[in-house]
Design a protein around this motif. Structure first.
Motif, mmCIF file in Angstrom:
data_model
loop_
_atom_site.group_PDB
_atom_site.id
_atom_site.type_symbol
_atom_site.label_atom_id
_atom_site.label_comp_id
_atom_site.label_asym_id
_atom_site.label_seq_id
_atom_site.Cartn_x
_atom_site.Cartn_y
_atom_site.Cartn_z
ATOM 1 N N GLU A 48 40.701 45.119 41.692
ATOM 2 C CA GLU A 48 40.304 43.739 41.951
ATOM 3 C C GLU A 48 40.982 43.168 43.201
ATOM 4 N N LEU A 49 42.067 43.785 43.670
ATOM 5 C CA LEU A 49 42.833 43.227 44.784
ATOM 6 C C LEU A 49 42.025 43.023 46.069
ATOM 7 N N PRO A 50 41.114 43.914 46.449
ATOM 8 C CA PRO A 50 40.337 43.648 47.664
ATOM 9 C C PRO A 50 39.542 42.333 47.605
ATOM 10 N N GLN A 51 39.279 41.846 46.406
ATOM 11 C CA GLN A 51 38.560 40.584 46.285
ATOM 12 C C GLN A 51 39.404 39.405 46.774
ATOM 13 N N LEU A 52 40.716 39.596 46.890
ATOM 14 C CA LEU A 52 41.560 38.538 47.438
ATOM 15 C C LEU A 52 41.152 38.207 48.872
ATOM 16 N N LEU A 53 40.678 39.208 49.603
ATOM 17 C CA LEU A 53 40.178 38.947 50.957
ATOM 18 C C LEU A 53 38.991 37.993 50.905
ATOM 19 N N GLY A 71 37.025 32.352 51.679
ATOM 20 C CA GLY A 71 36.284 31.242 51.098
ATOM 21 C C GLY A 71 34.968 31.644 50.447
ATOM 22 N N GLU A 72 34.739 32.938 50.278
ATOM 23 C CA GLU A 72 33.503 33.422 49.659
ATOM 24 C C GLU A 72 33.619 33.537 48.141
ATOM 25 N N MET A 73 34.841 33.542 47.648
ATOM 26 C CA MET A 73 35.117 33.621 46.214
ATOM 27 C C MET A 73 36.241 32.657 45.890
ATOM 28 N N SER A 74 36.421 32.437 44.598
ATOM 29 C CA SER A 74 37.520 31.631 44.092
ATOM 30 C C SER A 74 38.381 32.531 43.201
ATOM 31 N N LEU A 75 39.603 32.108 42.934
ATOM 32 C CA LEU A 75 40.402 32.879 41.977
ATOM 33 C C LEU A 75 39.767 32.807 40.590
ATOM 34 N N MET A 125 37.519 35.806 40.637
ATOM 35 C CA MET A 125 38.137 37.079 40.281
ATOM 36 C C MET A 125 38.350 37.171 38.771
ATOM 37 N N THR A 126 38.554 36.041 38.138
ATOM 38 C CA THR A 126 38.681 35.978 36.686
ATOM 39 C C THR A 126 37.934 34.729 36.237
ATOM 40 N N GLY A 127 37.678 34.632 34.956
ATOM 41 C CA GLY A 127 36.934 33.474 34.475
ATOM 42 C C GLY A 127 37.107 33.265 32.988
ATOM 43 N N TRP A 128 36.513 32.185 32.506
ATOM 44 C CA TRP A 128 36.585 31.827 31.088
ATOM 45 C C TRP A 128 36.002 32.940 30.222
ATOM 46 N N ALA A 129 34.931 33.554 30.678
ATOM 47 C CA ALA A 129 34.326 34.635 29.899
ATOM 48 C C ALA A 129 35.292 35.814 29.778
ATOM 49 N N GLN A 130 35.975 36.154 30.865
ATOM 50 C CA GLN A 130 36.865 37.307 30.849
ATOM 51 C C GLN A 130 38.064 37.094 29.930
ATOM 52 N N VAL A 131 38.639 35.892 29.924
ATOM 53 C CA VAL A 131 39.795 35.661 29.062
ATOM 54 C C VAL A 131 39.382 35.465 27.604
ATOM 55 N N ASN A 132 38.078 35.399 27.356
ATOM 56 C CA ASN A 132 37.562 35.321 25.990
ATOM 57 C C ASN A 132 36.860 36.610 25.594
#
Length: 160
Positions: free
Chosen positions: A24-29, A34-38, A69-76
């Motif tokens: 998932e780390l390359p998504q930090l770029l 500004g194309e994604m959010s944390l 990179m993460t979301g409500w669905a993932q933590v559930n």
């Protein structure tokens, strides 16, 4: 084609990267550009977006916010393969809840839950999980998770 558990295309190095979520780390770029959010609904392949937009009501609403990179669905526990429309529908329900209830505090809660899950046990995906109800949160969460508490969320972790 989605990757599946024990997929023959997964290399040893890829398995190690996945186990520790290092893939998932390359998504930090993308976040820095500004194309994604944390935090936000996880992105899907365009082919999946087109397919599910036809069969799941309000699927496209999740695209009103930047993917995360993460979301409500993932933590559930709605992460990984979505082999059936029902699994995708459950993920979309969580994504829509996030979109409708977004706040900076909600993002911080999701980031904390993600960090806890990753650092608590990186092998949790392979082990049986236990449900923990976290109460007294500063923002209200989904009543379907814990209908009797006004402020709670669920967090799946490896059982001791």
């Amino acid at each position: 084609m989605q990757a599946k558990e024990n997929d023959a295309r997964i290399t040893r190095v890829g398995a190690i990267l996945r186990r520790y979520s290092l893939d998932e780390l390359p998504q930090l770029l993308n976040v820095l550009m500004g194309e994604m959010s944390l935090v936000g609904p996880r992105p899907h392949a365009l082919a999946h977006d087109n397919e599910y937009a036809r069969i799941i009501e309000d699927y496209s609403v999740r695209q009103r916010v930047l993917p995360g990179m993460t979301g409500w669905a993932q933590v559930n526990s709605c992460r990984g393969e979505t082999a059936t429309p029902d699994k995708m529908r459950e993920r979309v329900e969580h994504d829509l809840y996030y979109v409708e209830n977004w706040s900076p505090l909600f993002d911080l809660k999701i980031l904390a839950m993600t960090a806890f899950a990753v650092f608590r046990n990186p092998w949790a995906r392979r082990q049986r999980s236990c449900l923990i109800i976290v109460e007294n949160l500063p923002v209200p969460f989904d009543r379907r998770v814990c209908p009797k508490q006004p402020r709670c969320a669920r967090l799946d972790i490896a059982c001791p």
